[in-house]
Design a protein around this motif. Structure first.
Motif, PDB file in Angstrom:
ATOM      1  N   ARG A 225       0.807  -1.214   0.000  1.00  0.00           N
ATOM      2  CA  ARG A 225       0.000   0.000   0.000  1.00  0.00           C
ATOM      3  C   ARG A 225       0.844   1.270   0.000  1.00  0.00           C
ATOM      4  N   THR A 226       2.085   1.190   0.461  1.00  0.00           N
ATOM      5  CA  THR A 226       2.901   2.389   0.653  1.00  0.00           C
ATOM      6  C   THR A 226       3.653   2.762  -0.619  1.00  0.00           C
ATOM      7  N   ARG A 227       3.554   4.004  -1.037  1.00  0.00           N
ATOM      8  CA  ARG A 227       4.321   4.507  -2.169  1.00  0.00           C
ATOM      9  C   ARG A 227       5.750   4.769  -1.698  1.00  0.00           C
ATOM     10  N   ARG A 228       6.737   4.250  -2.437  1.00  0.00           N
ATOM     11  CA  ARG A 228       8.138   4.388  -2.052  1.00  0.00           C
ATOM     12  C   ARG A 228       8.988   4.749  -3.269  1.00  0.00           C
ATOM     13  N   VAL A 229      10.179   5.268  -2.967  1.00  0.00           N
ATOM     14  CA  VAL A 229      11.183   5.534  -3.998  1.00  0.00           C
ATOM     15  C   VAL A 229      12.288   4.493  -3.880  1.00  0.00           C
ATOM     16  N   TRP A 230      12.682   3.932  -5.013  1.00  0.00           N
ATOM     17  CA  TRP A 230      13.814   2.986  -5.090  1.00  0.00           C
ATOM     18  C   TRP A 230      14.922   3.699  -5.863  1.00  0.00           C
ATOM     19  N   HIS A 231      16.018   4.038  -5.188  1.00  0.00           N
ATOM     20  CA  HIS A 231      17.079   4.833  -5.811  1.00  0.00           C
ATOM     21  C   HIS A 231      18.252   3.926  -6.160  1.00  0.00           C
ATOM     22  N   ALA A 232      18.333   3.530  -7.424  1.00  0.00           N
ATOM     23  CA  ALA A 232      19.387   2.635  -7.909  1.00  0.00           C
ATOM     24  C   ALA A 232      20.568   3.441  -8.433  1.00  0.00           C
ATOM     25  N   ARG A 233      21.751   2.847  -8.312  1.00  0.00           N
ATOM     26  CA  ARG A 233      22.958   3.477  -8.839  1.00  0.00           C
ATOM     27  C   ARG A 233      23.771   2.509  -9.701  1.00  0.00           C
ATOM     28  N   ARG A 234      23.262   1.282  -9.870  1.00  0.00           N
ATOM     29  CA  ARG A 234      23.920   0.264 -10.693  1.00  0.00           C
ATOM     30  C   ARG A 234      22.854  -0.460 -11.519  1.00  0.00           C
ATOM     31  N   ASN A 235      23.288  -1.142 -12.598  1.00  0.00           N
ATOM     32  CA  ASN A 235      22.345  -1.908 -13.422  1.00  0.00           C
ATOM     33  C   ASN A 235      21.610  -2.955 -12.590  1.00  0.00           C
ATOM     34  N   THR A 236      22.356  -3.679 -11.747  1.00  0.00           N
ATOM     35  CA  THR A 236      21.722  -4.730 -10.942  1.00  0.00           C
ATOM     36  C   THR A 236      20.625  -4.168 -10.056  1.00  0.00           C
ATOM     37  N   GLU A 237      20.822  -2.955  -9.587  1.00  0.00           N
ATOM     38  CA  GLU A 237      19.830  -2.342  -8.701  1.00  0.00           C
ATOM     39  C   GLU A 237      18.613  -1.858  -9.479  1.00  0.00           C
ATOM     40  N   MET A 238      18.826  -1.426 -10.728  1.00  0.00           N
ATOM     41  CA  MET A 238      17.670  -1.098 -11.571  1.00  0.00           C
ATOM     42  C   MET A 238      16.847  -2.358 -11.831  1.00  0.00           C
ATOM     43  N   VAL A 239      17.519  -3.481 -12.120  1.00  0.00           N
ATOM     44  CA  VAL A 239      16.815  -4.737 -12.361  1.00  0.00           C
ATOM     45  C   VAL A 239      16.008  -5.141 -11.123  1.00  0.00           C
ATOM     46  N   ALA A 240      16.636  -5.044  -9.944  1.00  0.00           N
ATOM     47  CA  ALA A 240      15.946  -5.409  -8.707  1.00  0.00           C
ATOM     48  C   ALA A 240      14.709  -4.532  -8.494  1.00  0.00           C
ATOM     49  N   GLY A 241      14.836  -3.243  -8.771  1.00  0.00           N
ATOM     50  CA  GLY A 241      13.695  -2.349  -8.618  1.00  0.00           C
ATOM     51  C   GLY A 241      12.555  -2.703  -9.553  1.00  0.00           C
ATOM     52  N   LEU A 242      12.890  -3.064 -10.789  1.00  0.00           N
ATOM     53  CA  LEU A 242      11.851  -3.449 -11.753  1.00  0.00           C
ATOM     54  C   LEU A 242      11.145  -4.730 -11.315  1.00  0.00           C
ATOM     55  N   VAL A 243      11.896  -5.681 -10.742  1.00  0.00           N
ATOM     56  CA  VAL A 243      11.277  -6.917 -10.252  1.00  0.00           C
ATOM     57  C   VAL A 243      10.324  -6.609  -9.099  1.00  0.00           C
TER      58      VAL A 243
ATOM     59  N   THR B 220      14.433  16.603  -2.019  1.00  0.00           N
ATOM     60  CA  THR B 220      13.423  17.356  -2.772  1.00  0.00           C
ATOM     61  C   THR B 220      12.891  16.525  -3.937  1.00  0.00           C
ATOM     62  N   LEU B 221      13.797  15.846  -4.651  1.00  0.00           N
ATOM     63  CA  LEU B 221      13.375  14.996  -5.759  1.00  0.00           C
ATOM     64  C   LEU B 221      12.515  13.836  -5.262  1.00  0.00           C
ATOM     65  N   TYR B 222      12.936  13.199  -4.160  1.00  0.00           N
ATOM     66  CA  TYR B 222      12.156  12.089  -3.608  1.00  0.00           C
ATOM     67  C   TYR B 222      10.732  12.541  -3.283  1.00  0.00           C
ATOM     68  N   ARG B 223      10.616  13.691  -2.648  1.00  0.00           N
ATOM     69  CA  ARG B 223       9.289  14.155  -2.225  1.00  0.00           C
ATOM     70  C   ARG B 223       8.400  14.450  -3.427  1.00  0.00           C
ATOM     71  N   ASP B 224       8.987  14.964  -4.489  1.00  0.00           N
ATOM     72  CA  ASP B 224       8.197  15.183  -5.706  1.00  0.00           C
ATOM     73  C   ASP B 224       7.685  13.856  -6.265  1.00  0.00           C
ATOM     74  N   LEU B 225       8.530  12.836  -6.229  1.00  0.00           N
ATOM     75  CA  LEU B 225       8.133  11.534  -6.754  1.00  0.00           C
ATOM     76  C   LEU B 225       7.086  10.851  -5.882  1.00  0.00           C
ATOM     77  N   LEU B 226       7.095  11.154  -4.593  1.00  0.00           N
ATOM     78  CA  LEU B 226       6.166  10.516  -3.662  1.00  0.00           C
ATOM     79  C   LEU B 226       4.783  11.156  -3.670  1.00  0.00           C
ATOM     80  N   LYS B 227       4.651  12.311  -4.300  1.00  0.00           N
ATOM     81  CA  LYS B 227       3.349  12.954  -4.343  1.00  0.00           C
ATOM     82  C   LYS B 227       2.360  12.086  -5.132  1.00  0.00           C
ATOM     83  N   PRO B 228       1.113  12.023  -4.674  1.00  0.00           N
ATOM     84  CA  PRO B 228       0.107  11.255  -5.435  1.00  0.00           C
ATOM     85  C   PRO B 228      -0.053  11.851  -6.831  1.00  0.00           C
TER      86      PRO B 228
END
Length: 765
Positions: free
Chosen positions: A478-496, A752-760
């Motif tokens: 239910r909770t909206r979250r930000v996943w901040h990746a810095r590597r390819n493997t972390e982007m893949v994990a976020g997509l999963v 600031t960027l995270y908070r913008d992304l978390l807005k409904p």
């Protein structure tokens, strides 16, 4: 968290898992015997029998009747802003608490400390704050709550010497819990110091006294009280309360002496554990005493010498009837019981020598004349006799904190981003130290002051707020979250997590690369919700819009040395040398060979100069590293290769330098020049990566073309020859970083960027 603590917790969890079915059956049988319904038995396995109310909720846990009663005032105070869930473990405490619940509160049985029970409980109730009382320390409950970002507090903390000794024997497991307690409010200094010795950070504990001083006096049924007063009439009596084995004999011996002068004197005997009543009654009758047992429905008559009150929840009756009270648990080495309840109702208390559990309270009552301590059981009759007809004791002065004060502290903990449910997750899916890892280790604790962020991944330092990798699939959807990746493997994990496990994630990727991305990487970047570039150059290599947020440096951690000579002594470096450093991975792309080539002739021309190389070579670069050692060997001690040090130790190694060299052939961003400049050290760097955006050429250092050892050597030489140049450029470098590249600035921009992304999302028109 130490390896020993982690291993101890895993062993505990394994043992509880293995024994869970046995413990569950025994607990259910005990509660069923006490008359608890089948529906409510399931609460001990984490199955709720009530719906979760809307709004923020505090989970208050107590065990005994006394503990539960002591937190009712706190529950009422917390109820001004939160819904309240009170849990206990016994049928008697459940019955009493349920009858005295304050507004907005409800009762459930606490889950057993097994993984399934605790997880079911937390998934249903989703508390915003978890408050334990006195000595209630349950490893699975504490660990599971902390892993979900739920602040955990221990209030009214009081551990007996026996409990502290037991936890000392299990110190690694205790340390695992101490790491996860956000706040501890202790009744006394002995408990506070004992918990710190078990691993609790000292700044998280405060001695506040006991909440029991603010607890209301135990209630009494008016009808029962009136009936007892009519039955007893004006008969003199005294009370032996909360007695333990061995103390009934002490009380009856005193009663025998007292009856020599007052043959009609009645003893009200209230054992701490009422289930001992039948055995106690049998023993007393065998000794010749005339006993009436309340647990059997018997009433005291004129012939009754001892009235055995083996019932629960009726202490309010006995404290209202007696003016003289012997309080048990004090000749038995148990630490005593709470004397405030009888004194609050006008009784005066005599206690034995063992009062460590309530020492501060007793000392205050001794000073007021409401309590007396005796060392010898034979003195009990002499002390009790004069109190039987004494006037009521004065109302005790406030000893502990007010419930509303404690509630305010707890609600502040609830709103602290360091303990709330994470809304930003920063993965670090790499064990080895790297620039990305260093960035996460420094940024996340700073960001956690403003937003609920956790790092996740292996080998992260204990001071970094983090969430275990294994918990990620269990996070509520239910909770909206930000996943901040810095590597390819972390982007893949976020997509999963987002598309397979259906988590409500907004995916962010930071790119430091200054070259064309592969097709695979481009495909991943295209599926991100936002992209950050660490420089304008990095942004130019992206095929989509990006927010440029440059890396920053902790200018408090990285700072000029207060005394460079003393620092060099501590690090084992020559204090009078001109130290030139090159730190980072040892490999061709980092230009370590260029540094060696540039420095060798300079060392011959400048006798005081010493070159330092610090870093690690991976297996494929070991031959490259060996060649560098061979080439530098001719200079002897003038060229030193140092082992890699932890991230948190690097600041000292920069502050010890006179000059830093960044000779990279290729670089994505590169933090090392910033770390050096923040330390007041000028930099010679190649024109790669973001170095041209970081180093002010001719003011904070010098820039040279990449892959040119001669140009590097020419740029280094003036700094070796001119100490004033080193001083001027070093001061300018520090000022430059403080103005443009602070870690706080980077953290603020990211938040600031995270908070913008978390807005409904905006409603569709």
């Amino acid at each position: 968290m130490s390896l020993a603590a982690s291993v101890a917790f895993r062993l505990y969890r394994g043992a509880v898992t293995a024994l869970g079915p046995i413990v569950t059956r025994r607990d259910a049988a005990k509660l069923a015997t006490a008359g608890v319904s089948t529906e409510r038995l399931a609460e001990r396995e984490g199955h709720a029998s009530l719906p979760r109310p809307d709004g923020p909720l505090v989970w208050l846990h107590a065990v005994s009747v006394g503990e539960a009663q002591s937190i009712l005032g706190l529950a009422a105070a917390l109820g001004a802003s939160h819904e309240i869930l009170i849990t206990t473990t016994s049928a008697s405490s459940a019955e009493i608490v349920a009858s005295r619940l304050p507004p907005r509160a409800r009762h459930q049985f606490a889950p057993l400390d097994t993984v399934p029970a605790v997880e079911r409980f937390l998934e249903h109730w989703r508390p915003d704050l978890f408050v334990l009382t006195e000595s209630e320390l349950w490893p699975n409950q504490i660990a599971a709550a902390a892993a979900r970002g739920i602040p955990v507090a221990l209030v009214n903390a009081r551990l007996s010497d026996r409990s502290l000794a037991r936890w000392r024997r299990l110190r690694p497991l205790a340390s695992h819990m101490m790491d996860r307690l956000g706040s501890v409010l202790a009744q006394d200094r002995r408990t506070a110091e004992g918990l710190v010795a078990l691993g609790l950070p000292p700044e998280r504990v405060e001695v506040t006294g006991t909440l029991k001083s603010a607890a209301p006096a135990p209630e009494a049924d008016p009808t029962k009280l009136a009936d007892l007063r009519e039955v007893l009439g004006s008969r003199p009596l005294w009370l032996a309360a909360s007695t333990h084995p061995g103390e009934e004999e002490i009380a009856t011996a005193a009663h025998h002496r007292l009856r020599d002068d007052r043959p009609d004197l009645l003893l009200l005997l209230v054992p701490r554990h009422p289930d001992r009543g039948p055995a106690i009654a049998e023993t007393l009758r065998a000794e010749g005493w005339a006993v009436a047992r309340r647990g059997a429905g018997e009433r005291p008559g004129a012939e009754t010498e001892i009235y055995l009150a083996d019932t629960l929840g009726e202490m309010g009756l006995w404290y209202r009837l007696a003016r003289a009270v012997f309080l048990g648990g004090s000749f038995a080495p148990l630490g005593g019981h709470n004397p405030l309840e009888p004194v609050a109702l006008g009784a005066r208390v005599v206690t034995g020598p063992h009062i460590t559990n309530f020492a501060d309270i007793f000392n205050a009552l001794f000073a007021e004349g409401s309590a007396e301590r005796i060392e010898d059981p034979a003195a009990l009759a002499r002390s009790i006799g004069p109190l039987i007809d004494a006037p009521p004791a004065p109302k005790p002065q406030a000893i502990g904190p007010r419930p509303d004060e404690i509630a305010a502290r707890l609600t502040a903990l609830d709103s602290d981003p360091a303990f709330t449910d994470p809304v930003v997750i920063a993965p670090n899916l790499k064990r080895r130290l790297s620039g990305v890892t260093a960035t996460i280790v420094r940024l996340v604790p700073l960001q956690a002051r403003d937003i609920a962020i956790r790092a996740t991944g292996p080998a992260l330092p204990a001071h970094v707020p983090q969430i275990p990798l294994a918990l990620l699939p269990l996070l509520p959807r239910r909770t909206r979250r930000v996943w901040h990746a810095r590597r390819n493997t972390e982007m893949v994990a976020g997509l999963v997590l987002k598309h397979v496990l259906r988590k409500r994630l907004r995916l962010v990727f930071t790119s430091a690369s200054q070259r064309r991305h592969t097709g695979f990487t481009k495909g991943l970047i295209a599926r991100m919700d936002a992209v950050i570039a660490t420089s304008e150059k990095s942004a130019a290599y992206l095929d989509r819009p990006a927010t440029v947020i440059r890396h920053g440096i902790d200018t408090e951690g990285f700072a000029p040395a207060a005394d460079r000579a003393v620092l060099r002594d501590l690090l084992g470096l020559p204090r009078d040398a001109i130290l030139v450093g090159c730190y980072g991975r040892i490999r061709g792309s980092k230009g370590t060979d260029l540094f060696v080539e540039a420095m060798l002739p300079l060392l011959a021309d400048h006798p005081r100069a010493v070159a330092l190389v610090m870093g690690r070579a991976v297996e494929k670069d070991r031959r490259f590293e060996a060649d560098l050692h061979a080439r530098a060997a001719a200079s002897g001690e003038r060229f030193r290769f140092l082992p890699e040090v932890p991230v948190e130790a690097m600041a000292d190694w920069y502050a010890a330098l006179d000059l830093f060299v960044a000779p990279q052939r290729w670089e994505g961003f590169g933090l090392t020049p910033l770390e050096a400049m923040a330390s007041g050290v000028p930099v010679v760097a190649t024109r790669v990566g973001a170095f041209e955006e970081l180093v002010a050429d001719g003011r904070t250092g010098t820039l040279v073309p990449p892959d040119d050892a001669e140009a590097l050597s020419r740029a280094i030489a003036p700094y070796l020859a001119d100490p004033d140049l080193r001083t001027r450029h070093g001061a300018a470098a520090r000022d430059h970083v403080a103005r443009h590249f602070t870690l706080q600035g980077e953290a603020d921009a990211l938040v600031t960027l995270y908070r913008d992304l978390l807005k409904p999302p905006a409603p569709r028109t």
